[in-house]
Design a protein around this motif. Structure first.
Motif, PDB file in Angstrom:
ATOM      1  N   SER A   3       0.845  -1.197   0.000  1.00 55.34           N
ATOM      2  CA  SER A   3       0.000   0.000   0.000  1.00 55.34           C
ATOM      3  C   SER A   3       0.883   1.251   0.000  1.00 55.34           C
ATOM      4  CB  SER A   3      -0.906  -0.002   1.230  1.00 55.34           C
ATOM      5  OG  SER A   3      -0.138   0.189   2.392  1.00 55.34           O
ATOM      6  N   ALA A   4       0.253   2.365  -0.251  1.00 54.09           N
ATOM      7  CA  ALA A   4       0.981   3.637  -0.278  1.00 54.09           C
ATOM      8  C   ALA A   4       1.564   3.954   1.098  1.00 54.09           C
ATOM      9  CB  ALA A   4       0.055   4.759  -0.742  1.00 54.09           C
ATOM     10  N   LEU A   5       0.851   3.611   2.157  1.00 53.81           N
ATOM     11  CA  LEU A   5       1.333   3.856   3.506  1.00 53.81           C
ATOM     12  C   LEU A   5       2.586   3.030   3.798  1.00 53.81           C
ATOM     13  CD1 LEU A   5       0.963   5.201   6.255  1.00 53.81           C
ATOM     14  CD2 LEU A   5      -0.530   3.305   6.884  1.00 53.81           C
ATOM     15  N   GLN A   6       2.608   1.787   3.362  1.00 52.80           N
ATOM     16  CA  GLN A   6       3.789   0.947   3.579  1.00 52.80           C
ATOM     17  C   GLN A   6       4.997   1.490   2.823  1.00 52.80           C
ATOM     18  OE1 GLN A   6       2.212  -2.824   2.367  1.00 52.80           O
ATOM     19  NE2 GLN A   6       1.823  -3.497   4.486  1.00 52.80           N
ATOM     20  N   LEU A   7       4.768   1.982   1.620  1.00 49.67           N
ATOM     21  CA  LEU A   7       5.869   2.557   0.838  1.00 49.67           C
ATOM     22  C   LEU A   7       6.411   3.826   1.512  1.00 49.67           C
ATOM     23  CD1 LEU A   7       4.492   2.090  -2.786  1.00 49.67           C
ATOM     24  CD2 LEU A   7       6.336   0.817  -1.660  1.00 49.67           C
ATOM     25  N   GLU A   8       5.518   4.658   2.043  1.00 54.99           N
ATOM     26  CA  GLU A   8       5.959   5.872   2.734  1.00 54.99           C
ATOM     27  C   GLU A   8       6.740   5.535   3.994  1.00 54.99           C
ATOM     28  OE1 GLU A   8       5.801   9.134   2.013  1.00 54.99           O
ATOM     29  OE2 GLU A   8       5.029   8.587   0.038  1.00 54.99           O
TER      30      GLU A   8
END
Length: 64
Positions: A3-8
């Motif tokens: 997810s985008a949160l994991q990438l951030e």
């Protein structure tokens, strides 16, 4: 798929470590500034009004 949160969160991996170092450096600088200020305040030459001067030449606080 991440997810985008994991990438951030992966991008911010070393941030807490770096922020802690910066925090303690700033804290140390502030403590050194306080110690320096107190050292100068305690050891500053104190000017005294000479007792042998006539009364008119001594500086006196002026009122209203």
């Amino acid at each position: 798929m991440k997810s985008a949160l994991q990438l951030e969160l992966q991008d911010l991996h070393g941030l807490p470590y770096i922020a802690t170092i910066i925090w303690f450096v700033l804290l140390g600088v502030c403590l050194l500034a306080v110690i320096f200020y107190l050292f100068q305040k305690n050891y500053s030459p104190k000017t005294k009004i000479a007792d042998d001067l006539p009364l008119e030449k001594k500086s006196r606080p002026k009122g209203f």
